[in-house]
Design an enzyme around this catalytic site. Structure first.
Site, PDB file in Angstrom:
ATOM      1  N   GLU A 113       0.749  -1.255   0.007  1.00 53.46           N
ATOM      2  CA  GLU A 113       0.030   0.033  -0.067  1.00 53.46           C
ATOM      3  C   GLU A 113       0.660   1.302   0.058  1.00 53.46           C
ATOM      4  OE1 GLU A 113      -2.233   0.836   3.500  1.00 53.46           O
ATOM      5  OE2 GLU A 113      -3.487   2.142   2.560  1.00 53.46           O
ATOM      6  N   ARG A 162       6.250 -12.873   9.199  1.00 53.83           N
ATOM      7  CA  ARG A 162       7.115 -11.514   8.909  1.00 53.83           C
ATOM      8  C   ARG A 162       8.312 -11.339   9.541  1.00 53.83           C
ATOM      9  NH1 ARG A 162       3.322  -6.850  10.876  1.00 53.83           N
ATOM     10  NH2 ARG A 162       5.140  -5.556  10.221  1.00 53.83           N
ATOM     11  N   LYS A 166       4.764   0.353   9.938  1.00 52.36           N
ATOM     12  CA  LYS A 166       4.759   1.463   9.290  1.00 52.36           C
ATOM     13  C   LYS A 166       4.031   2.790  10.037  1.00 52.36           C
ATOM     14  CE  LYS A 166       3.451  -0.119   4.689  1.00 52.36           C
ATOM     15  NZ  LYS A 166       2.997   0.144   3.520  1.00 52.36           N
TER      16      LYS A 166
END
Length: 569
Positions: A44, A271, A281
């Site tokens: 994104e 992850r 983020k």
RNA sequence: UGUCCCGUGGUGUAAUGGUAACACACCUGGUUUUGGUCCAGGCAUUUAAGGUUCGAGUCCUUACGGGACAACCA
């Protein structure tokens, strides 16, 4: 055992397959999706890429390479209020810098808005989606909890005609934000929360960075993602573990909207977590916005742009991604592994230079006042082809303040009165005394040199063994530089895991140390931005890209391993 | 007290029912005109208990531990 021998005989260093590769090979064997392999990296555009994204990038792009497949870049831009073209640009730059190229042009989920809308209409016509008039709070309340089933919305059984009409008017902009949503009609009692009539569309009168004001309804991730994979012909949609529970929904949309045999397959891996750093983020954005760091590319940031500015090489990051592996269990990779990867790479390529970070003057009493000479030094002993260069030597030098000690322990191999050390690429010197000011601070150190001990001269004296070798620069010829030393941004070994505490409480106030009284050898005046060097005995440094000032600025990428400081403690 | 996922050294990742391997970290020693590099060596009987098997890290059962899921975020 046999396998291993076969591999060695072939000179094949092929490691064992990770679980994603095993899935792909199984699919290939069964000719799933015509034996194609097509992956994608779907960020994104709401922030800069970090080392965790690099893991995903390396995974997706290398998988495509290994299996003669393709890998797309797709911007998952379904939430206009968070996204921006600044991020789109930085993401593309970072992927290229890492050394990967995506298939064709970049894709955007927003390119598929019309198709996604049509598919939503189809779902309504099939009686599998409906418009709900309730507020977010009421819908959330009806959703139940993981242990309590949800209840059905009173609008759940509207007629198809009414749903069609309402959805058309949603798109036309007849309603305000939050007045209506489109929901998939699945199962409010499902044990999987994501299957309890999830939202497909919400109304947002917001301008999108690519589609402008063309739309006022935007699809949700769960609806848009799998369908976008389908449109692009993706075969293996690899995402992180937190999406595992979304998988049934991903499959529900794909199954209910398409009739072909081809189906994209979602699989999940753990992850990356790095010790002493945060990776979300949201948190990184907070560090930038609150000025705890100087932007997304601050060398302390775990962002790709930060690591680049710090002096990390693409090869070192790729090697790191390869080394940490891919699995499904949660992990915390020790930061020292990342440091190891960059040292390993830079050790082979970085030019060896001399610089003094904390200078003190060294005067060679028996070296003639007006004499100076050029000495030859290897650019890189690890690389025969790296050549050599000349560096100036004179009577007055700077050496590292830490390299002198008045009352030194036996194991101290550096300068102390009465002991000999070698000045790298120059002469062996004998320390005589230190001169101090009224406060007892050392202002200069005096020594004498052995003229016959010149490096590389081949003389008996030059072959004499001395315990220590010091780096130095000539006072008269040195270039002044600013050196920035970065320490870990956080004190806590796993700040990300501290859920009930504000992660900013663990910020390390000493993470940046700017040294202004540094001297480097004159050849470095011409160094280019992002060029990497190994400063003898100090570490790897790269030239900062910031050329707005006239100053010569070095960022320390990573220190050298230092067994002496370990022994001291 | 629901569903799903995961438990192998200090940290990661392997081991296709057959001698637990590799890397980082750490510790010893050697080489070295960088206390770097390099070289040699050391460091776990796989969460637990049962079961299947000639043989289990691997298959089955249970327990315990960790994680994910209740955004009109992705």
């Amino acid at each position: 055992m046999d396998n291993k021998n076969v591999k060695e005989e072939n000179g094949n260093e092929s490691k064992s397959l990770n679980f994603i590769q095993q899935i792909i090979e199984e699919d290939l064997k069964n000719n799933v999706n015509d034996g194609r392999v097509h992956t994608r990296f779907p960020p994104e555009p709401n922030g800069y890429l970090h080392i965790g994204h690099a893991k995903s990038i390396c995974l997706n792009f290398s998988l495509a390479q290994q299996y003669q497949g393709k890998c797309n870049l797709r911007f998952d831009d379904t939430n206009p209020v968070k996204e921006d073209t600044e991020y789109v640009d930085s993401i593309m730059e970072d992927i290229k810098w890492l050394g990967f190229s995506w298939e064709g042009d970049p894709h955007f989920t927003s390119d598929y808005f019309e198709q996604l809308y049509d598919w939503a209409v189809k779902l309504i016509k099939d009686g599998k989606a409906y418009v709900d008039d309730q507020s977010a709070a009421v819908i959330a309340d009806q959703k139940g909890t993981p242990t309590v089933p949800g209840t059905e919305s009173p609008f759940r059984n509207r007629s198809i005609e009414e749903n069609l009409d309402l959805f058309t008017r949603m798109r036309a902009g007849e309603f305000k934000d939050g007045e209506k949503v489109l929901r998939a009609k699945i199962d409010m009692a499902s044990p999987n929360m994501h299957m309890r009539d999830p939202l497909m569309y919400r109304i947002m009168h917001a301008s999108h960075h690519r589609t402008g004001d063309a739309w006022c309804i935007y699809p949700m991730y769960d609806y848009a993602h799998g369908e976008s994979d389908y449109i692009e012909g993706i075969t293996h949609s690899i995402c992180t573990l937190e999406f595992e529970v979304h998988r049934p929904l991903y499959e529900w949309f794909v199954t209910n909207l398409t009739e072909t045999d081809y189906k994209p397959k979602q699989r999940e891996f753990a992850r990356l977590n790095l010790s002493y750093t945060v990776m979300s983020k949201r948190k990184l954005l907070e560090l930038v916005k609150d000025h705890h760091v100087n932007g997304w590319d601050d060398p302390r940031m775990p962002t790709v742009s930060g690591l680049r500015r710090r002096g990390f090489t693409p090869a070192s990051i790729r090697h790191f991604a390869d080394t940490i592996g891919v699995a499904k269990r949660n992990n915390v990779i020790d930061y020292s592994l990342l440091e190891h990867c960059v040292r390993e790479d830079l050790n082979k390529t970085a030019t060896r230079v001399m610089g003094v970070l904390n200078p003190v003057k060294l005067i060679i009493n028996n070296y003639p006042e007006n004499q100076e000479e050029m000495l030859n030094i290897d650019n890189n002993p690890e690389d025969e082809n790296a050549g050599s260069r000349e560096i100036p030597f004179s009577r007055e030098l700077y050496i590292e303040r830490d390299d002198f000690m008045e009352d030194a322990p036996r194991k101290f191999f550096r300068m102390t009165p009465g002991r000999e050390v070698r000045l790298k690429a120059a002469y062996i010197v004998m320390c005589e005394k230190a001169v101090k000011d009224e406060d007892g601070n050392i202002t200069e150190i005096h020594c004498t040199y052995d003229p016959k001990s010149k490096s590389g001269s081949g003389s008996e004296e030059s072959k004499r063994k001395v315990k220590g070798t010091l780096h130095w620069v000539s006072v008269k010829h040195a270039a002044k530089a600013e050196v920035r030393i970065y320490d870990r941004l956080f004190n806590h070994e796993a700040p990300d895991a501290q859920k009930d505490v504000d992660f900013k409480e663990f910020l390390n106030p000493d993470s940046l140390n700017i040294l202004t009284e540094c001297y480097v050898e004159p050849s470095l005046k011409d160094a280019k931005a992002e060029e990497s060097f190994q400063f003898t005995r100090l570490g790897y440094f790269s030239v900062d890209k910031d050329t707005t000032s006239e100053k010569l600025i070095f960022n320390r990428t990573v220190s050298l391993k230092d067994s002496w400081s370990k022994k001291k403690n």
